[in-house]
Write a protein that holds these residues in place. Structure first.
Motif, PDB file in Angstrom:
ATOM      1  N   ARG A  38      -0.729  -0.972   9.968  1.00  0.00           N
ATOM      2  CA  ARG A  38      -0.077   0.042   9.138  1.00  0.00           C
ATOM      3  C   ARG A  38       0.470   1.160  10.015  1.00  0.00           C
ATOM      4  NH1 ARG A  38      -5.410   2.585   6.051  1.00  0.00           N
ATOM      5  NH2 ARG A  38      -6.310   3.680   7.865  1.00  0.00           N
ATOM      6  N   VAL A  48      -5.326  -2.816  11.294  1.00  0.00           N
ATOM      7  CA  VAL A  48      -6.133  -2.691  10.085  1.00  0.00           C
ATOM      8  C   VAL A  48      -7.180  -3.807  10.019  1.00  0.00           C
ATOM      9  CG1 VAL A  48      -6.136  -2.713   7.561  1.00  0.00           C
ATOM     10  CG2 VAL A  48      -4.292  -1.548   8.806  1.00  0.00           C
ATOM     11  N   SER A  63     -12.077   2.465  10.095  1.00  0.00           N
ATOM     12  CA  SER A  63     -11.604   3.334   9.020  1.00  0.00           C
ATOM     13  C   SER A  63     -11.496   2.615   7.676  1.00  0.00           C
ATOM     14  CB  SER A  63     -10.247   3.929   9.384  1.00  0.00           C
ATOM     15  OG  SER A  63      -9.308   2.899   9.631  1.00  0.00           O
ATOM     16  N   VAL A  64     -11.477   1.282   7.687  1.00  0.00           N
ATOM     17  CA  VAL A  64     -11.329   0.542   6.437  1.00  0.00           C
ATOM     18  C   VAL A  64     -12.518  -0.354   6.133  1.00  0.00           C
ATOM     19  CG1 VAL A  64      -8.822   0.583   6.730  1.00  0.00           C
ATOM     20  CG2 VAL A  64     -10.112  -1.466   7.407  1.00  0.00           C
ATOM     21  N   MET A  83      -7.480  -4.016  -0.976  1.00  0.00           N
ATOM     22  CA  MET A  83      -7.777  -2.634  -0.616  1.00  0.00           C
ATOM     23  C   MET A  83      -8.422  -1.947  -1.807  1.00  0.00           C
ATOM     24  SD  MET A  83      -4.292  -1.695   1.479  1.00  0.00           S
ATOM     25  CE  MET A  83      -3.269  -1.705   0.020  1.00  0.00           C
ATOM     26  N   LEU A  86      -9.178   3.373  -2.401  1.00  0.00           N
ATOM     27  CA  LEU A  86      -8.116   3.889  -1.534  1.00  0.00           C
ATOM     28  C   LEU A  86      -8.180   5.401  -1.412  1.00  0.00           C
ATOM     29  CD1 LEU A  86      -5.352   1.460  -2.697  1.00  0.00           C
ATOM     30  CD2 LEU A  86      -5.931   1.885  -0.303  1.00  0.00           C
ATOM     31  N   ASP A  90      -4.810   6.488   3.547  1.00  0.00           N
ATOM     32  CA  ASP A  90      -4.379   5.095   3.634  1.00  0.00           C
ATOM     33  C   ASP A  90      -2.881   4.950   3.374  1.00  0.00           C
ATOM     34  OD1 ASP A  90      -7.412   4.212   1.942  1.00  0.00           O
ATOM     35  OD2 ASP A  90      -6.989   4.015   4.088  1.00  0.00           O
ATOM     36  N   TYR A  94       2.598  -0.954   5.386  1.00  0.00           N
ATOM     37  CA  TYR A  94       1.682  -2.002   5.837  1.00  0.00           C
ATOM     38  C   TYR A  94       2.477  -3.229   6.262  1.00  0.00           C
ATOM     39  CZ  TYR A  94      -2.393   0.590   4.330  1.00  0.00           C
ATOM     40  OH  TYR A  94      -3.384   1.541   4.214  1.00  0.00           O
TER      41      TYR A  94
END
Length: 122
Positions: A38, A48, A63-64, A83, A86, A90, A94
């Motif tokens: 992203r 990601v 982070s995800v 996802m 959110l 974010d 992407y």
């Protein structure tokens, strides 16, 4: 060579969910490690998540972790990014990408999609 087309982006509220899809055509889909990246405005593109050729192994950015899940259907030549929960941070374009390299965190990605915008509003 492989052509990648992303879909599923859009506008969602904080705490909401989206599922991105990336359809691949061309060379055999199972030849590629697949990844999602992203890029937010004014920032560099960042990793990601990625998934191995068989789909049996994944890795993702800290982070995800716990919020995003990468998966693939080799029967449908498609990779997904689910996802959840959110956050405003974010928000980004992407990109789906395909790699001929071994499944490592430093893999070089050879092919890229055109990107799909995800906007998370508060």
């Amino acid at each position: 060579q492989v052509l990648l087309v992303e879909s599923g982006g859009g506008l969602v509220q904080v705490g909401g969910s989206l599922r991105l899809s990336c359809a691949a055509s061309g060379r055999t889909f199972t030849s590629y490690v697949m990844g999602w990246f992203r890029q937010a405005p004014g920032k560099e593109r960042e990793f990601v998540a990625a998934i191995s050729r068989s789909g049996g192994t994944t890795n993702s950015a800290d982070s995800v972790k716990g919020r995003f899940t990468i998966s693939r259907s080799n029967a449908k030549n498609t990779v997904y990014l689910q996802m959840n929960n959110l956050k405003s941070e974010d928000t980004a374009v992407y990109y789906c990408a395909a790699s001929n390299s071994p499944f490592t965190k430093s893999a070089h990605y050879d092919y890229w999609g055109q990107g799909t915008q995800v906007t998370v509003s508060s």
